[in-house]
Design an enzyme around this catalytic site. Structure first.
Site, PDB file in Angstrom:
ATOM      1  N   ARG A  92      15.769 -14.523   8.784  1.00 26.13           N
ATOM      2  CA  ARG A  92      14.417 -14.413   9.471  1.00 26.13           C
ATOM      3  C   ARG A  92      14.573 -13.821  10.750  1.00 26.13           C
ATOM      4  O   ARG A  92      13.803 -14.346  11.818  1.00 26.13           O
ATOM      5  CB  ARG A  92      14.030 -15.864   9.341  1.00 26.13           C
ATOM      6  CG  ARG A  92      13.432 -16.413   8.108  1.00 26.13           C
ATOM      7  CD  ARG A  92      12.109 -15.966   7.853  1.00 26.13           C
ATOM      8  NE  ARG A  92      11.490 -16.514   6.662  1.00 26.13           N
ATOM      9  CZ  ARG A  92      10.850 -17.420   6.672  1.00 26.13           C
ATOM     10  NH1 ARG A  92      10.353 -18.032   7.637  1.00 26.13           N
ATOM     11  NH2 ARG A  92      10.211 -18.121   5.472  1.00 26.13           N
ATOM     12  N   ARG A 132       9.074 -15.260  14.522  1.00 26.73           N
ATOM     13  CA  ARG A 132       8.177 -15.827  15.910  1.00 26.73           C
ATOM     14  C   ARG A 132       9.079 -16.138  17.021  1.00 26.73           C
ATOM     15  O   ARG A 132       8.464 -16.482  17.997  1.00 26.73           O
ATOM     16  CB  ARG A 132       7.475 -16.974  15.191  1.00 26.73           C
ATOM     17  CG  ARG A 132       6.318 -16.479  14.224  1.00 26.73           C
ATOM     18  CD  ARG A 132       5.717 -17.759  13.796  1.00 26.73           C
ATOM     19  NE  ARG A 132       6.522 -18.666  12.551  1.00 26.73           N
ATOM     20  CZ  ARG A 132       6.076 -19.725  12.036  1.00 26.73           C
ATOM     21  NH1 ARG A 132       4.884 -20.028  12.188  1.00 26.73           N
ATOM     22  NH2 ARG A 132       7.051 -20.181  11.301  1.00 26.73           N
ATOM     23  N   ARG A 137       1.853  -9.978  15.904  1.00 26.31           N
ATOM     24  CA  ARG A 137       1.246 -11.121  14.908  1.00 26.31           C
ATOM     25  C   ARG A 137      -0.240 -11.385  15.416  1.00 26.31           C
ATOM     26  O   ARG A 137      -1.069 -11.731  14.903  1.00 26.31           O
ATOM     27  CB  ARG A 137       2.177 -12.219  15.211  1.00 26.31           C
ATOM     28  CG  ARG A 137       1.726 -13.360  14.255  1.00 26.31           C
ATOM     29  CD  ARG A 137       2.863 -14.632  14.220  1.00 26.31           C
ATOM     30  NE  ARG A 137       2.675 -15.654  13.322  1.00 26.31           N
ATOM     31  CZ  ARG A 137       2.092 -16.829  13.640  1.00 26.31           C
ATOM     32  NH1 ARG A 137       1.561 -16.949  14.835  1.00 26.31           N
ATOM     33  NH2 ARG A 137       1.980 -17.742  12.776  1.00 26.31           N
ATOM     34  N   ASP A 156       7.798 -10.409   2.599  1.00 24.12           N
ATOM     35  CA  ASP A 156       7.817 -12.098   2.080  1.00 24.12           C
ATOM     36  C   ASP A 156       8.333 -12.171   0.628  1.00 24.12           C
ATOM     37  O   ASP A 156       7.854 -11.098  -0.189  1.00 24.12           O
ATOM     38  CB  ASP A 156       6.780 -12.701   2.268  1.00 24.12           C
ATOM     39  CG  ASP A 156       6.744 -14.096   2.603  1.00 24.12           C
ATOM     40  OD1 ASP A 156       7.422 -14.688   3.605  1.00 24.12           O
ATOM     41  OD2 ASP A 156       6.507 -14.757   1.474  1.00 24.12           O
ATOM     42  N   TYR A 190       6.616 -22.422  -5.689  1.00 25.03           N
ATOM     43  CA  TYR A 190       5.430 -22.116  -4.903  1.00 25.03           C
ATOM     44  C   TYR A 190       4.189 -21.962  -6.173  1.00 25.03           C
ATOM     45  O   TYR A 190       3.286 -22.325  -5.588  1.00 25.03           O
ATOM     46  CB  TYR A 190       5.463 -20.904  -3.974  1.00 25.03           C
ATOM     47  CG  TYR A 190       6.429 -21.186  -2.865  1.00 25.03           C
ATOM     48  CD1 TYR A 190       5.852 -21.808  -1.648  1.00 25.03           C
ATOM     49  CD2 TYR A 190       7.827 -20.782  -2.769  1.00 25.03           C
ATOM     50  CE1 TYR A 190       6.359 -22.143  -0.514  1.00 25.03           C
ATOM     51  CE2 TYR A 190       8.338 -20.960  -1.407  1.00 25.03           C
ATOM     52  CZ  TYR A 190       7.913 -21.771  -0.605  1.00 25.03           C
ATOM     53  OH  TYR A 190       8.710 -22.151   0.720  1.00 25.03           O
TER      54      TYR A 190
HETATM   55  O1  CP3 Z   1      14.517 -12.452   7.508  1.00 22.00           O
HETATM   56  C1  CP3 Z   1      13.629 -11.570   7.900  1.00 22.00           C
HETATM   57  O2  CP3 Z   1      13.416 -11.535   9.061  1.00 22.00           O
HETATM   58  C2  CP3 Z   1      12.693 -10.846   6.795  1.00 22.00           C
HETATM   59  C3  CP3 Z   1      11.627 -11.361   6.643  1.00 22.00           C
HETATM   60  C4  CP3 Z   1      11.215 -12.589   5.665  1.00 22.00           C
HETATM   61  C5  CP3 Z   1      10.070 -13.365   6.015  1.00 22.00           C
HETATM   62  N1  CP3 Z   1      10.002 -14.186   4.831  1.00 22.00           N
HETATM   63  C6  CP3 Z   1       9.067 -13.187   6.803  1.00 22.00           C
HETATM   64  C7  CP3 Z   1       8.098 -14.274   7.346  1.00 22.00           C
HETATM   65  C8  CP3 Z   1      12.026 -13.028   4.689  1.00 22.00           C
HETATM   66  C9  CP3 Z   1      13.358 -12.759   4.129  1.00 22.00           C
HETATM   67  C10 CP3 Z   1      11.293 -14.171   4.186  1.00 22.00           C
HETATM   68  C11 CP3 Z   1      11.772 -15.092   2.864  1.00 22.00           C
HETATM   69  C12 CP3 Z   1      10.866 -15.866   2.548  1.00 22.00           C
HETATM   70  N2  CP3 Z   1       9.561 -16.469   2.681  1.00 22.00           N
HETATM   71  C13 CP3 Z   1      11.508 -17.185   1.886  1.00 22.00           C
HETATM   72  C14 CP3 Z   1      13.133 -17.546   1.802  1.00 22.00           C
HETATM   73  C15 CP3 Z   1      14.010 -17.622   2.954  1.00 22.00           C
HETATM   74  C16 CP3 Z   1      13.617 -19.099   3.297  1.00 22.00           C
HETATM   75  O3  CP3 Z   1      13.238 -19.377   4.629  1.00 22.00           O
HETATM   76  O4  CP3 Z   1      14.064 -19.984   2.626  1.00 22.00           O
HETATM   77  C17 CP3 Z   1      10.689 -18.299   1.717  1.00 22.00           C
HETATM   78  C18 CP3 Z   1      10.676 -19.528   1.098  1.00 22.00           C
HETATM   79  C19 CP3 Z   1       9.295 -17.480   2.241  1.00 22.00           C
HETATM   80  C20 CP3 Z   1       7.998 -18.380   2.048  1.00 22.00           C
HETATM   81  C21 CP3 Z   1       7.522 -18.634   3.033  1.00 22.00           C
HETATM   82  N3  CP3 Z   1       6.859 -17.575   3.818  1.00 22.00           N
HETATM   83  C22 CP3 Z   1       7.208 -19.378   4.247  1.00 22.00           C
HETATM   84  C23 CP3 Z   1       7.918 -21.032   3.666  1.00 22.00           C
HETATM   85  C24 CP3 Z   1       6.771 -19.210   5.432  1.00 22.00           C
HETATM   86  C25 CP3 Z   1       6.466 -19.882   6.634  1.00 22.00           C
HETATM   87  C26 CP3 Z   1       5.178 -20.553   6.985  1.00 22.00           C
HETATM   88  C27 CP3 Z   1       5.245 -20.972   8.057  1.00 22.00           C
HETATM   89  O5  CP3 Z   1       4.145 -21.031   8.853  1.00 22.00           O
HETATM   90  O6  CP3 Z   1       5.831 -21.339   8.871  1.00 22.00           O
HETATM   91  C28 CP3 Z   1       6.334 -17.702   5.056  1.00 22.00           C
HETATM   92  C29 CP3 Z   1       5.831 -16.937   6.205  1.00 22.00           C
HETATM   93  C30 CP3 Z   1       6.597 -15.949   6.830  1.00 22.00           C
HETATM   94  N4  CP3 Z   1       7.464 -14.913   6.278  1.00 22.00           N
HETATM   95  C31 CP3 Z   1       6.782 -15.925   8.343  1.00 22.00           C
HETATM   96  C32 CP3 Z   1       7.657 -14.642   8.437  1.00 22.00           C
HETATM   97  C33 CP3 Z   1       8.044 -13.998   9.630  1.00 22.00           C
HETATM   98  C34 CP3 Z   1       6.112 -16.617   9.322  1.00 22.00           C
HETATM   99  C35 CP3 Z   1       4.514 -16.424   9.254  1.00 22.00           C
HETATM  100  C36 CP3 Z   1       4.026 -15.513  10.347  1.00 22.00           C
HETATM  101  O7  CP3 Z   1       4.572 -14.665  11.049  1.00 22.00           O
HETATM  102  O8  CP3 Z   1       2.772 -15.391  10.602  1.00 22.00           O
END
Ligand code: CP3
Length: 342
Positions: free
Chosen positions: A25, A29, A38, A74, A151
């Site tokens: 990640r 943020r 964002r 994602d 999910y």
């Molecule tokens: O690693 C990186 O920088 C690449 C980008 C990346 C994102 N999601 C961007 C993201 C990667 C590799 C993921 C994978 C992902 N997404 C996983 C597996 C990794 C882990 O953390 O376990 C999972 C379970 C998801 C599903 C998901 N998407 C979740 C649980 C969330 C968070 C929701 C929240 O509000 O916190 C997301 C959203 C997300 N994916 C964000 C980012 C940067 C944050 C939301 C945003 O930027 O608006």
């Protein structure tokens, strides 16, 4: 040719001057430049617009100089492409308004033509490769079939994914049909990503640790193995199972180039369980990035000493948290670059 090939060499098990480093990640943020984008565009617009996805991907590389970039996208774009509605709700996270709960629901799930349904990801890969100018490798990724099922069935994040597990335990045939559809889509998707230019792929099994060792084999690892077996001739594959230390011994028998581990297992035990043979990646507690920078540096140096500098990729044990100060993230990366063995 990639100029900084530390990461690719570590994946091959070749000796390195110092281990490579990146952060799960890392495009996220905690970065002010990410927050600026964002504010203007919603989550899936950022994923679907190659100019935005590629810019966000390289932001952390520009600031910190990690040894690998990971494509901004994602894991949930895959179920979206399979005819399952996925939203990102502010304050809630992933939200699926019509979760899968029956065989009938599974029947409506399609295995899409990924070049069409996920063509925008391939465009983002190509745009990112251009921005990176072969300075560092680019990692592509997908969720594990089990984590995606979590999910799809639960409908949102959860502390225990009880509804997802109940679905597997009470309707195993429907669950396996869904897992195979996700696996088939994921294999096609990752193959296309490789064709578009990614240099390695990582499978995120974020919720594998929700399962017992036996259930893990049946509902998760079996499908991850299909992905590893198909992709390995094309590209190095990293399998990251959060909370899955109990499966490490089995995982080490696979063709994966590396295994990701979280902070609940010590480097010593992780090495023992995996027979000292495979590259390991991890496993700094993401919350430890809130410790003072001097403490972070000391802990990172010790972590490298404990894993050993070879067959090792420095990373966190899970994604970086939004409230980590930028200079603490810098201390983590710099500690690896300044590494000198004890
Ligand atoms: O690693 C990186 O920088 C690449 C980008 C990346 C994102 N999601 C961007 C993201 C990667 C590799 C993921 C994978 C992902 N997404 C996983 C597996 C990794 C882990 O953390 O376990 C999972 C379970 C998801 C599903 C998901 N998407 C979740 C649980 C969330 C968070 C929701 C929240 O509000 O916190 C997301 C959203 C997300 N994916 C964000 C980012 C940067 C944050 C939301 C945003 O930027 O608006």
């Amino acid at each position: 040719m990639i100029k900084n090939d530390l990461f690719l060499r570590a994946l091959k098990g070749e000796p390195v001057e110092r281990p490579p480093v990146w952060m799960m990640r890392q495009a996220g943020r905690y970065l002010p430049e990410f927050m600026a984008i964002r504010e203007k565009y919603d989550f899936f617009t950022r994923c679907q617009t190659p100019e935005l996805a590629s810019e966000i991907t390289v932001q952390p590389i520009r600031r910190y100089g990690m040894d690998a970039a990971i494509l901004f996208s994602d894991i949930l774009v895959v179920p979206q492409a399979m005819n399952i509605q996925v939203e990102m709700k502010p304050g809630v996270g992933p939200w699926l308004p019509e979760p899968i709960r029956s065989q009938k629901d599974v029947d409506r799930v399609v295995v899409p033509d990924v070049t069409q349904a996920l063509g925008y990801v391939m465009e983002a890969v190509k745009a990112t490769k251009e921005l990176l100018c072969d300075e560092v490798p680019l990692i592509g990724f997908a969720g594990s079939p089990w984590t995606i099922l979590c999910y799809c069935v639960q409908g949102q994040g959860s502390k225990n994914f009880d509804k997802a597990k109940e679905f597997c335990f009470t309707q195993p045939l429907a669950a396996h049909t869904l897992l195979q559809k996700i696996t088939d889509t994921t294999i096609a998707y990752l193959k296309e990503k490789v064709a578009a230019g990614v240099n390695a792929v990582q499978i995120f099994d974020s919720w594998g640790g929700m399962l017992s060792p036996e259930d893990y084999q049946e509902f998760s690892w079996k499908y991850i193995q299909q992905i590893i077996d198909t992709l390995t001739p094309l590209v190095p594959v990293i399998a990251f199972g959060k909370g899955c230390w109990f499966a490490l011994e089995e995982m080490a028998k696979s063709k994966a180039a590396a295994l990701g581990v979280d902070w609940t297992v010590s480097p010593k035990v992780a090495r023992e369980l995996t027979g000292h043979s495979i590259t390991l990646q991890g496993n700094f507690d993401p919350v430890r990035l809130l410790s003072p920078p001097a403490v972070i540096k000391e802990m990172v140096t010790r972590m490298i000493d404990d894993f050993g500098k070879d067959r090792y990729i420095v990373n966190l044990g899970h994604g970086i948290l939004p409230h980590v100060p930028t200079d603490h993230a810098k201390a983590f990366i710099d500690a690896v670059k300044d590494y000198a063995p004890a």
